[in-house]
Design a protein around this motif. Sequence first.
Motif, PDB file in Angstrom:
ATOM      1  N   THR A 150     -17.807  10.802 -10.670  1.00 38.12           N
ATOM      2  CA  THR A 150     -17.501   9.664  -9.794  1.00 38.12           C
ATOM      3  C   THR A 150     -18.556   8.574  -9.895  1.00 38.12           C
ATOM      4  O   THR A 150     -18.233   7.394 -10.027  1.00 38.12           O
ATOM      5  CB  THR A 150     -17.394  10.150  -8.337  1.00 38.12           C
ATOM      6  N   ARG A 173     -14.067   7.090  -0.565  1.00 42.94           N
ATOM      7  CA  ARG A 173     -14.349   6.841  -1.982  1.00 42.94           C
ATOM      8  C   ARG A 173     -13.661   5.558  -2.456  1.00 42.94           C
ATOM      9  O   ARG A 173     -14.290   4.670  -3.040  1.00 42.94           O
ATOM     10  CB  ARG A 173     -13.875   8.018  -2.829  1.00 42.94           C
ATOM     11  N   TRP A 215     -19.587  17.702  -1.945  1.00 41.07           N
ATOM     12  CA  TRP A 215     -18.637  17.544  -3.037  1.00 41.07           C
ATOM     13  C   TRP A 215     -17.931  18.877  -3.286  1.00 41.07           C
ATOM     14  O   TRP A 215     -18.543  19.938  -3.185  1.00 41.07           O
ATOM     15  CB  TRP A 215     -19.362  17.089  -4.303  1.00 41.07           C
TER      16      TRP A 215
END
Length: 335
Positions: free
Chosen positions: A183, A146, A174
Amino acid sequence: MKKYDLLTLGRSSIDLYSANVGSPFVNIEAFNAFVGGCPLNIATGSKRLGLNTALLTGVGNDQVGNFIKHFLQQEGIHTDWIPTIEGTRSSAVILGIEPPDKFPLVFYRDNCADIHLDLDHVAAVPFAEFKAAAFSGTAFSRDPSRTAMFFALEQARQNDVIRILDIDFRADQWFDPRAFGVTIRAALGSFNIVVGTEEEILATFLTDKEQLLIKHQQISAPEIRGNIENAIEQILLSGVETLVVKRGKDGASIFQPGREEIKVPGFPVEVLNVLGAGDAFCAGFSYGLLSGWDLYKSVRMGNACGAIIVTREGCANFMPTNEEVMQFVLDRGGF
């Protein structure tokens, strides 16, 4: 002059597709081994159309990683920035094919290599040499990938690289499906172009788990309740210049701030397997965009590539060539 056309970033895997088309998953007797993952599929499709492409992903120190890299090298896709990440495993996916409407998908991604892409892996990429970079939503699902993707976005922006997001919503990747939206919303303003299905766009604004329904383990095709018009408006307000909404057999729509929706018709075909259609679309769209075509023709190219791939057994291994797509379009009245 930039050296490369397109960099794709994120997932890669060995894809084990049912060899028994039409068979319920529990009755599958054999599998065919291909490769997959949204960024890998886009890189392959774009390369076969004529773009000079590279892939940033991670593989484990295992034979599956060798399988993936061998395929990419055979295709002529640059693998210079694909690290072998010790202590991880290359990813695997198992898929069923039950046309017309059941395509179950099972991820085997515990400790997968591509989610361990980190800041150093991104720093090694010469972003200044690329025209465009295509990101996938799944690469934002957990750290260190990420943070690496946010860093890659910064690097791409600083080097005037066109930034494309394929929303690529996969709920089971997730810890909470609502985390996907939190996000992705944080990243939206850094992208020039966003591409997604109506369901993926709704997932970007998911606020209640009850809005999400997955039938027959079709992770790639969830049912999501929400206000699509409001979601589209919110994406455009984020600073995104162009939003392309994929609508399957109905083609696609182009949205830009302050402009009317542009509807781009699709190409009706008989569906064998929908898995990979969106990635083929993004490959065709990217080809048109980087070839200097207008948005309508670029999206039409994406529609053609998506229509071709749904008639075939798998994803990357079956991406069409430029000649195949042009003949397909010509046979159906042209762009």
